[in-house]
Design a protein around this motif. Structure first.
Motif, mmCIF file in Angstrom:
data_model
loop_
_atom_site.group_PDB
_atom_site.id
_atom_site.type_symbol
_atom_site.label_atom_id
_atom_site.label_comp_id
_atom_site.label_asym_id
_atom_site.label_seq_id
_atom_site.Cartn_x
_atom_site.Cartn_y
_atom_site.Cartn_z
ATOM 1 N N GLN A 879 41.423 56.704 49.785
ATOM 2 C CA GLN A 879 41.093 55.508 49.335
ATOM 3 C C GLN A 879 40.864 54.252 48.528
ATOM 4 O OE1 GLN A 879 43.848 53.144 52.569
ATOM 5 N NE2 GLN A 879 46.149 54.180 51.667
ATOM 6 N N GLN A 880 39.551 54.862 49.615
ATOM 7 C CA GLN A 880 38.298 54.036 49.440
ATOM 8 C C GLN A 880 37.877 54.411 48.416
ATOM 9 O OE1 GLN A 880 36.092 54.623 52.452
ATOM 10 N NE2 GLN A 880 36.136 52.563 53.893
ATOM 11 N N ASN A 881 37.944 55.838 47.928
ATOM 12 C CA ASN A 881 37.147 56.124 46.278
ATOM 13 C C ASN A 881 37.894 55.897 45.046
ATOM 14 O OD1 ASN A 881 34.896 57.467 47.771
ATOM 15 N ND2 ASN A 881 36.100 59.419 47.620
ATOM 16 N N ARG A 882 39.930 55.818 44.819
ATOM 17 C CA ARG A 882 40.192 55.582 44.948
ATOM 18 C C ARG A 882 39.842 53.842 44.499
ATOM 19 N NH1 ARG A 882 45.562 56.950 45.896
ATOM 20 N NH2 ARG A 882 45.572 58.819 47.075
ATOM 21 N N HIS A 883 40.079 53.241 45.370
ATOM 22 C CA HIS A 883 39.861 51.546 45.768
ATOM 23 C C HIS A 883 38.113 51.246 44.505
ATOM 24 C CE1 HIS A 883 39.335 47.622 48.055
ATOM 25 N NE2 HIS A 883 39.867 47.623 46.551
ATOM 26 N N ARG A 884 37.037 52.171 45.074
ATOM 27 C CA ARG A 884 35.983 51.464 44.168
ATOM 28 C C ARG A 884 35.792 51.654 42.959
ATOM 29 N NH1 ARG A 884 32.097 55.100 46.931
ATOM 30 N NH2 ARG A 884 32.597 57.015 46.311
ATOM 31 N N LEU A 885 37.040 52.812 42.371
ATOM 32 C CA LEU A 885 37.246 53.454 41.378
ATOM 33 C C LEU A 885 37.769 51.943 40.270
ATOM 34 C CD1 LEU A 885 37.365 56.928 41.084
ATOM 35 C CD2 LEU A 885 36.466 56.138 39.993
ATOM 36 N N GLU A 886 38.897 51.532 41.534
ATOM 37 C CA GLU A 886 39.919 50.662 40.395
ATOM 38 C C GLU A 886 38.657 49.483 40.432
ATOM 39 O OE1 GLU A 886 43.058 48.383 39.721
ATOM 40 O OE2 GLU A 886 42.514 50.484 39.819
ATOM 41 N N LEU A 887 38.069 49.132 41.523
ATOM 42 C CA LEU A 887 36.998 48.031 41.057
ATOM 43 C C LEU A 887 35.942 48.502 40.352
ATOM 44 C CD1 LEU A 887 36.045 46.647 44.817
ATOM 45 C CD2 LEU A 887 37.174 46.206 43.352
ATOM 46 N N ALA A 888 35.876 48.998 39.903
ATOM 47 C CA ALA A 888 35.172 49.494 38.549
ATOM 48 C C ALA A 888 35.492 49.351 37.423
ATOM 49 C CB ALA A 888 33.848 50.646 38.987
ATOM 50 N N ARG A 889 36.847 49.416 37.894
ATOM 51 C CA ARG A 889 37.108 49.418 36.478
ATOM 52 C C ARG A 889 37.884 47.905 36.311
ATOM 53 N NH1 ARG A 889 42.954 48.996 34.247
ATOM 54 N NH2 ARG A 889 43.200 49.029 36.568
ATOM 55 N N GLN A 890 38.267 47.266 37.388
ATOM 56 C CA GLN A 890 38.635 45.908 37.134
ATOM 57 C C GLN A 890 36.934 45.526 36.405
ATOM 58 O OE1 GLN A 890 40.349 44.763 40.584
ATOM 59 N NE2 GLN A 890 42.102 45.289 40.224
ATOM 60 N N ALA A 891 35.776 45.500 37.276
ATOM 61 C CA ALA A 891 34.331 44.577 36.840
ATOM 62 C C ALA A 891 33.779 45.018 35.985
ATOM 63 C CB ALA A 891 33.457 45.651 38.406
ATOM 64 N N ALA A 892 34.698 46.433 35.591
ATOM 65 C CA ALA A 892 34.574 45.921 33.726
ATOM 66 C C ALA A 892 34.876 45.312 33.686
ATOM 67 C CB ALA A 892 35.016 48.024 33.536
ATOM 68 N N ILE A 893 36.229 45.072 33.321
ATOM 69 C CA ILE A 893 37.324 44.222 32.428
ATOM 70 C C ILE A 893 36.670 42.581 32.474
ATOM 71 C CG2 ILE A 893 39.456 43.314 32.169
ATOM 72 C CD1 ILE A 893 40.448 45.870 33.875
ATOM 73 N N ARG A 894 36.493 42.498 33.295
ATOM 74 C CA ARG A 894 36.172 41.387 33.677
ATOM 75 C C ARG A 894 34.877 41.314 33.237
ATOM 76 N NH1 ARG A 894 38.025 41.181 39.018
ATOM 77 N NH2 ARG A 894 36.621 42.575 39.449
ATOM 78 N N GLU A 895 33.495 41.868 32.932
ATOM 79 C CA GLU A 895 32.375 42.531 32.864
ATOM 80 C C GLU A 895 32.946 41.890 30.925
ATOM 81 O OE1 GLU A 895 28.237 45.709 32.688
ATOM 82 O OE2 GLU A 895 30.485 45.773 34.105
ATOM 83 N N GLU A 896 33.336 42.596 30.050
ATOM 84 C CA GLU A 896 34.038 42.083 28.891
ATOM 85 C C GLU A 896 34.048 40.898 29.529
ATOM 86 O OE1 GLU A 896 33.339 45.677 27.088
ATOM 87 O OE2 GLU A 896 34.852 44.923 25.943
#
Lengths: 1069, 320
Positions: A879-896
């Protein structure tokens, strides 16, 4: 009347001596001759006259007087007459020597003759008549070359010397140079045209020998013109006529012989030919008379041989073998060289064969073969004798030669086929087929035996379609055709056959004879000629092989309906019932068989088998013993059964008493060895011996034995030996060669059992288990359960496997989430399996110890909990792995969205997240540690100091358990054993393997070798296939003995070969 | 009367295929073939081209039996862990999960009207009847123990029930046991009627003739196929020809032929009148665990026959 006048000395007077009135006492004449000093030629004339009158004594007296030293002295200058007297004496003794049969006297005469001739030569070296006489003498002695030299000397001096020419011709004739002999005779005729008819006889004989029969005949006829009473010519002419081989010729020949007989009733040759003739016309009385006369009339060896032969033949044809043998023997004694007259040797051989004197018979036939190496009849006879003397290779050679020489002799092919049947069935089949074709071509009836044999060979070679055709051809038409052939069945038969039967009686179906009664009631005659039983029973056996078992059973019943004493049919029906697991019916049928013949070893052995199946140990042993006694210990199958019994007894005893076990094993080995000594090719005994060796831990030797048996067993359709495959697999298993063991088990399952044997699947699973192939192990066990749903042991084993699989997965340092999930699932299954067993044990469906199952359940649950933790952890991580990936993705969006503005915020967030993660990881590690700790405490911790500890503990424990378990589950032994293996897993999860390894080192504890084997977990399995301890094990045992049957039974119940062959088969076995 | 091979699918499952049945056509869907395997899955197939319609998971330890409701809407599958899963054919939603510990689950069959599911209960020596409306256990048809045997005698293990079949009327039910006996029950009165003897080894498959409700066909490990008069307790005929266990038998919808699947890797077609095999199909390479005719009787000639095997394959034949 012819007279001679002896001049009176010193006077003109003469004494007149009438030649036909010579005085009885030659001394009177001699006195006159001496007194008057008569010329020597008178002496000779008078001596010759005496000779002509048959007064041999007087002849000798005069001539001996005439050649005495005084005469020599007195008539010293009368050379020619002196020589003539000496030559006459020489010729006389030559003749005596020639006709004398006793060797000693013969030689004495020849010596005398030689002396006279030598004396004559001393008087005049060059006298031709002396040389001629010498030549005759040498000829009489058989010294052809020297005789030739003597005649040559004469001829060199005078090439027209008639006596020398005749002698020379005779030499050439004896040397076999008939044409040059003929030339000589012709010269004589030219030189001396008025010569006696005998010369022409010589010409005739030469022509005859040269094969010019017509001209020979002319010569003989010319002789008869000159001398109508010439017996030799008559006989010779008769022989020439016989040569023509035509009825008229033979008649003419016999007329001539008759004439010769009338002219001179003592001509042995004519007598023989006449006797021969009357033999063929069947006038045995005349044969005897004629031959007896001939024997009295001649001393000539070969003629006497002919006479004796005729006499012997006459007795032979009358069936008086003793007398025939004596006369043949007499005939043979007269023959110097077999090539001169071979027939009596053949006759003697035949008679001796008839009288059972094989050795002498053989030597006589061999003499015939020396002369006529290509005589088929003799070759066949010789082959037959070799067969009786058990020299099959030689018999084979002889027959092969016979068929090569005469490829159109069905009998020879028949013999050859029967000979080959036990060694080379393919060649035998060819021979039989050729015989059949030859018989068919000749429009002769093909015997049922021949067709039966062909059918049996087809059967043995697995050519079932051809076998069936042949058997049907052999059987011809009859009630059986109607029973077999469903297509053409008439309604009445169908009705009788298809009579519905009360279901409660169905289990006794194979004893039902109602259908035949019904058929008879419906007016269908149920007939079975006795000579068709064998073939019909073979056909039924074939139907069994083709799994048309019901048809087979009807045919067997038909046989029994007509011939209730045909034991084999009972036994086959019993075997069919046994294959269907219908033990009571099977036993009943065997009892029927034993009622017919209570000493039938086959029936007794089968009964013993069935008794074992019913767990009647003591009874079974008695039955096997009875079987062995009934066959005087000659029946190897009975011995084998006893061996197996001992083997079962060794491995069966519940409380393992090493002493008892060793005795039984020893006894088993002894019995197997005994069979092997008698029949080195007995595969079953070899297999048994291998098993005993394996029990004792001698795996390499056992393996070699098994491999050999396996190779040998892969030949015939009747030899099905899955056991040896299993045993071989067991040995591979025991030696740790799991892949090979697996392959072997699988092949065996597929090859022999259509994959239906759950016991072998269990062996297979066990091997997978040892090889730590958990999934394969599980699948294999599930298949086994599917095949044998009521076998709860398999369920228990499955539970243990799942448990073991889970435990081993959890112990791995690296594992995926899926693996852990699978583990959890399998643990749940295990718990369910064990719980079900536990519940079932309340209902006492099986004999498991409830507590033990509880322990398993407890342990699995415990594992399950542990696994759950693992699972949670793993899932958390996931789950954490997935969560981390999710977060990273969100972060990327936010970064955008707000790359610059939110940068600081993001850094903070990142930091926090990292901290979080660190903590989680820490937690997880701790968790892991905890679990590991736990593992160590539950099982791992023991490991370090287990090396020695465990073996003892493990085994001690096992033993204890074993005994305690066994008390509870008497006849569930194999359940136990399997359980035992798994039990260790139960208490200390990891034991098993180590246990196993240490067990292979025999120096620890008090492990006897068989304990070793047992410890390796093989005892149950191995025991099983060879025979089997109680309960389920026996199933294997059974299958073995059943396999035995076909092989064993070959001579009797399974394809039975027709009479003559039967013998061979039993020999071969 | 003959079989014509139509098509086969080599690797239909990951492992041995142990069970098959036909799901009758509904207004929404054509008739489908349902198979169960050791690989723990149940699959639905379109017989037209043997294309996979769906794979159902959720079983553990190998699927041993599948059954379809006459409506074609519901089906059941059972595995060695003794669970029966009842599901909606179209949606694969689980309708019920049935278990009756400690008895195992072997063959199952819905009754012709679809009100009851009969389940062969293994060691319990009984057949369990489940009501299809509420999925409740409504009756247990037990084989009576032989008089002589003690209750504790493990001998009753021999009455281990493997197979089950409804008579076309739904009034009678027959079940086959490990010991070779067949027991016949009156369902309405929940009463044991009688045994049919003759087999001496496990009876793994039973099938009533759709035409003559008295005729019961059975297949056994003793390599025989028997035809009984289930009411008159008589054995019409005992047919031999397979060279190993007979694992599955089914009577054709027209009642004129019997199909059988055997461990000897063959599928045979039998003519009950001749009492002999008329055709042998050898396309399978391992034991044939299931043979099933499509179609619900009524004397129709011409239908499909499916066979499934340990060789992981499914085969379809045209019967005419």
């Amino acid at each position: 009347m012819a007279c001679v006048y002896i001049p009176v000395q010193n006077s003109e007077e003469e004494v007149r001596v009438a030649l036909d009135q010579l005085p009885r006492d030659a001394t009177d004449i001699l006195d006159i001759l001496k007194a008057e000093q008569a010329p020597l030629d008178l002496w000779l004339i008078i001596a010759r006259e005496y000779f002509k009158q048959g007064k041999v004594e007087q002849f000798r007296q005069i001539l001996e007087e005439g050649s005495s030293p005084e005469i020599d002295e007195y008539y010293a200058d009368v050379r020619y007459e002196r020589i003539a007297i000496l030559n006459a004496l020489g010729a006389y003794f030559s003749y005596l020597g020639k006709i004398e049969t006793k060797q000693k006297e013969k030689e004495d005469y020849f010596i005398l003759a030689t002396q006279y001739y030598n004396k004559a030569s001393r008087i005049d070296m060059h006298e031709p008549s002396t040389w001629v006489g010498k030549g005759q003498l040498l000829l009489a002695k058989g010294d052809v070359d020297q005789a030739f030299a003597a005649f040559k000397i004469v001829l060199d001096g005078d090439r027209d010397n008639v006596p020398a020419l005749l002698g020379h011709a005779c030499v050439e004739f004896n040397r076999g140079k008939y044409s040059s002999s003929l030339e000589m005779y012709k010269r004589v005729l030219q030189v001396y045209p008025q010569c006696p008819a005998a010369v022409r006889l010589g010409i005739g004989l030469c022509r005859y020998k040269l094969g010019q029969f017509e001209r020979a005949k002319q010569a003989f006829e010319r002789v008869l013109q000159l001398d109508p009473e010439n017996v030799e010519a008559l006989v010779a002419l008769g022989i020439v006529d016989l040569q023509s081989n035509e009825a008229s010729g033979i008649r003419g020949a016999m007329e001539k012989m008759q004439r010769a007989f009338d002219v001179y009733p003592y001509c042995a040759t004519a007598l023989n030919y006449l006797a021969n003739h009357f033999f063929f016309t069947g006038q045995h009385f005349l044969v005897e008379q004629l031959t007896e006369t001939a024997l009295a009339a001649t001393t000539h060896g070969s003629t006497r041989a002919h006479s004796y032969y005729n006499l012997a033949r006459s007795y032979h044809s009358k069936g008086d073998y003793e007398k025939a043998g004596l006369y043949y023997m007499a005939s043979v004694k007269e023959v110097n060289k077999p090539q001169e007259f071979i027939l009596p040797f053949y006759g003697l051989g035949q008679v001796q064969l008839k009288l059972g004197d094989f050795k002498s018979s053989l030597s006589n036939f061999e003499k015939v073969l020396e002369v006529y190496p290509e005589n088929c009849e003799t070759l066949k006879a010789v082959a037959h004798i070799y067969l009786q003397l058990n020299q099959t290779t030689k018999a084979h050679e002889a027959l092969k030669k016979a068929v090569r020489i005469d490829p159109r002799d069905p009998e020879a092919f028949l013999d050859l086929g029967e000979l080959l049947i036990s060694t080379d069935s393919g060649a035998a089949l060819d021979a039989f087929k050729t015989a059949r074709n030859l018989l068919k071509k000749a429009n002769e009836e093909v015997s049922i035996e021949l067709l039966n044999n062909i059918g049996v060979i087809h059967f043995e070679r697995g050519e079932f379609e051809l076998a069936q055709q042949t058997f049907k051809e052999a059987l011809g038409d009859g009630i059986w055709v109607k029973l077999i052939d469903t297509e053409t069945q008439s309604d009445s038969i169908r009705k009788a056959l298809h009579q519905p039967m009360d279901a409660s009686l169905a289990s006794r179906m194979y004893k039902d004879m109602q259908i035949f009664h019904n058929l008879e009631k419906n007016g269908v005659s149920v007939d079975l000629p006795w000579d068709k039983i064998t073939t019909l029973s073979n056909l039924a056996r074939l139907f069994e092989q083709l799994h048309k078992t019901e048809t087979a059973s009807i045919l067997y019943r038909l046989i029994l309906f007509k011939f209730p004493e045909y034991v084999d049919a009972y036994l086959r029906l019993a075997a069919i019932a046994k294959a269907r697991n219908n033990v009571p019916l099977s036993i009943e049928l065997i009892r029927d068989a034993l009622e017919v013949d209570d000493k039938n070893p086959d029936a007794l052995c089968m009964l013993g088998d069935l008794e074992l199946k019913n767990d009647d140990w003591v009874k079974a042993k008695d039955t096997f013993r009875a079987a062995k006694d009934a066959s005087n210990g000659k029946d190897s199958y009975a011995t084998l059964c006893l061996g197996n019994w001992n083997y079962f007894a060794a491995v069966r005893s519940e409380k393992r008493a090493p002493k008892l076990e060793a005795t039984h094993l020893e006894k088993a080995k002894e019995l197997y060895t005994k069979v092997l000594v008698e029949h080195p090719a007995n595969m079953y005994a070899a297999n048994g011996a291998g098993v005993v060796l394996a029990e004792k831990g001698q795996f390499d030797i056992a393996k070699e034995l098994f491999t050999q048996v396996q190779e040998a067993a892969s030949g015939s359709v009747f030899v099905q030996m899955p056991d040896v495959w299993i045993n071989l697999a067991h040995v591979h298993f025991a030696q740790g060669n799991f892949p090979l063991a697996i392959k072997m088990y699988q092949n065996c399952l597929r090859k022999f059992y259509y994959n239906t044997d759950s016991q072998i699947l269990l062996y297979l699973a066990r091997t997978h288990y040892e090889a730590e192939q958990w999934q394969d192990c599980k699948k294999t066990l599930l298949k086994a359960i599917h095949l044998a749903p009521s076998n709860y042991t398999l369920r228990f084993d499955t539970g243990v496997t799942l448990q073991k699989f889970s435990a081993s997965t959890l112990q791995k340092t690296k594992r995926t989430v899926d693996e852990v999930r699978a583990t959890v699932a399998e643990l749940k299954n295990a718990v369910r399996l064990f719980s079900q067993l536990s519940a079932a044990s309340n209902l006492q469906f099986h004999g498991f110890d409830e507590k033990k199952i509880e322990t398993h359940v407890g342990y699995c649950k415990h594992l399950l909990e542990a696994a759950k933790v693992h699972c949670d952890a793993a899932e958390l991580e996931d789950q954490q792995n997935r969560h981390r990936l999710e977060l990273a993705r969100q972060a990327a969006i936010r970064e955008e969205e707000s790359r610059l503005a939110e940068e600081q915020k993001k850094v903070k967030l990142e930091k926090r997240k990292q901290e979080d993660e660190l903590k989680k990881v820490m937690q997880q590690e701790q968790h892991l540690e905890r679990i590991k700790e736990h593992w160590k405490s539950s099982s791992g911790s023991k490991r370090k100091d287990r090396a020695q500890d465990d073996d003892e503990a493990g085994q001690g424990e096992r033993r204890r358990r074993k005994s305690s378990n066994k008390k509870k589950k008497r006849d569930k032994k194999h359940v136990d054993d399997d359980q035992q293996e798994y039990e260790e897993d139960n208490t200390n999860t990891n034991y098993y393997q180590q246990d196993n390894q240490t067990n292979y080192q025999p120096n620890d504890n008090d492990n006897a070798p068989q304990d070793l084997f047992a410890a390796a977990g093989l005892e149950d399995s191995d025991a099983d296939d060879n025979t089997g301890a109680p309960s389920s094990k026996r199933i294997r045992g059974w299958s073995e003995s059943e396999d035995d049957e076909p092989e064993k039974r070959q001579p009797s119940s399974s394809p039975v070969r027709a009479n003559s062959v039967e013998m061979q088969v039993s020999d071969g076995e | 009367m003959k079989l014509a091979w139509l098509r086969s699918l080599e690797t239909s499952h990951q492992d041995c295929v142990w069970a098959c049945t036909w799901v009758p056509a509904t207004d929404k869907s054509p008739g489908l073939l349902l198979t169960g395997s050791l690989d723990e899955t149940v699959k639905l197939w379109n017989p037209e081209d043997l294309s996979l319609v769906r794979t159902n998971t959720g079983h553990c330890l190998g699927v041993v039996s599948v059954a379809a409701h006459p409506s074609g809407k519901i089906a059941a599958s059972a595995s060695m862990d003794s669970f029966v899963r009842v599901f909606d054919v179209e949606s694969n939603n689980t309708i019920a999960t049935l278990e009756a510990p400690p008895s195992e689950v072997w063959q199952m069959q819905f009754d012709p009207r679809g009100t009851t599911l009969a389940v062969a209960g293994g060691s319990s020596a009984s057949v369990k009847l489940w009501d299809t409306a509420e999925w409740k256990l409504v009756a247990t048809l037990s084989i009576p123990r032989p008089e002589s045997s003690k209750p504790s005698d493990k001998g009753n293990n021999k009455k281990f029930v493997l197979s089950v079949a409804w008579s076309p009327s739904g009034r009678q039910l027959a079940c086959g046991s490990m010991d070779g006996s067949i027991s016949v029950f009156d369902v309405q009165r929940a009463k044991f009627l009688h045994h049919l003897d003759g087999h001496t080894m496990p009876v793994r498959s039973l099938s009533y003739s759709p035409l003559d409700p008295r005729v019961l066909v059975s297949g056994s490990d003793d390599e025989r196929i028997h035809m009984y008069d289930a009411e008159g307790k008589t054995l019409f005929s005992s047919m031999s020809g397979h060279s190993s266990w007979v694992l599955s038998v089914d009577v054709s919808p027209d009642g004129q032929a019997i199909a059988s699947g055997s461990s000897d890797r063959t599928v045979k077609l039998w003519d009950p009148k001749m009492r002999a095999a008329v055709q042998t199909m050898t396309n399978h390479t391992d034991q044939v665990w299931g043979v099933k005719f499509e179609g619900g009787g009524g004397g129709v000639r011409g239908s499909l026959l499916a066979s499934v095997s340990d060789d992981k394959s499914i085969s379809l034949y045209n019967y005419s």
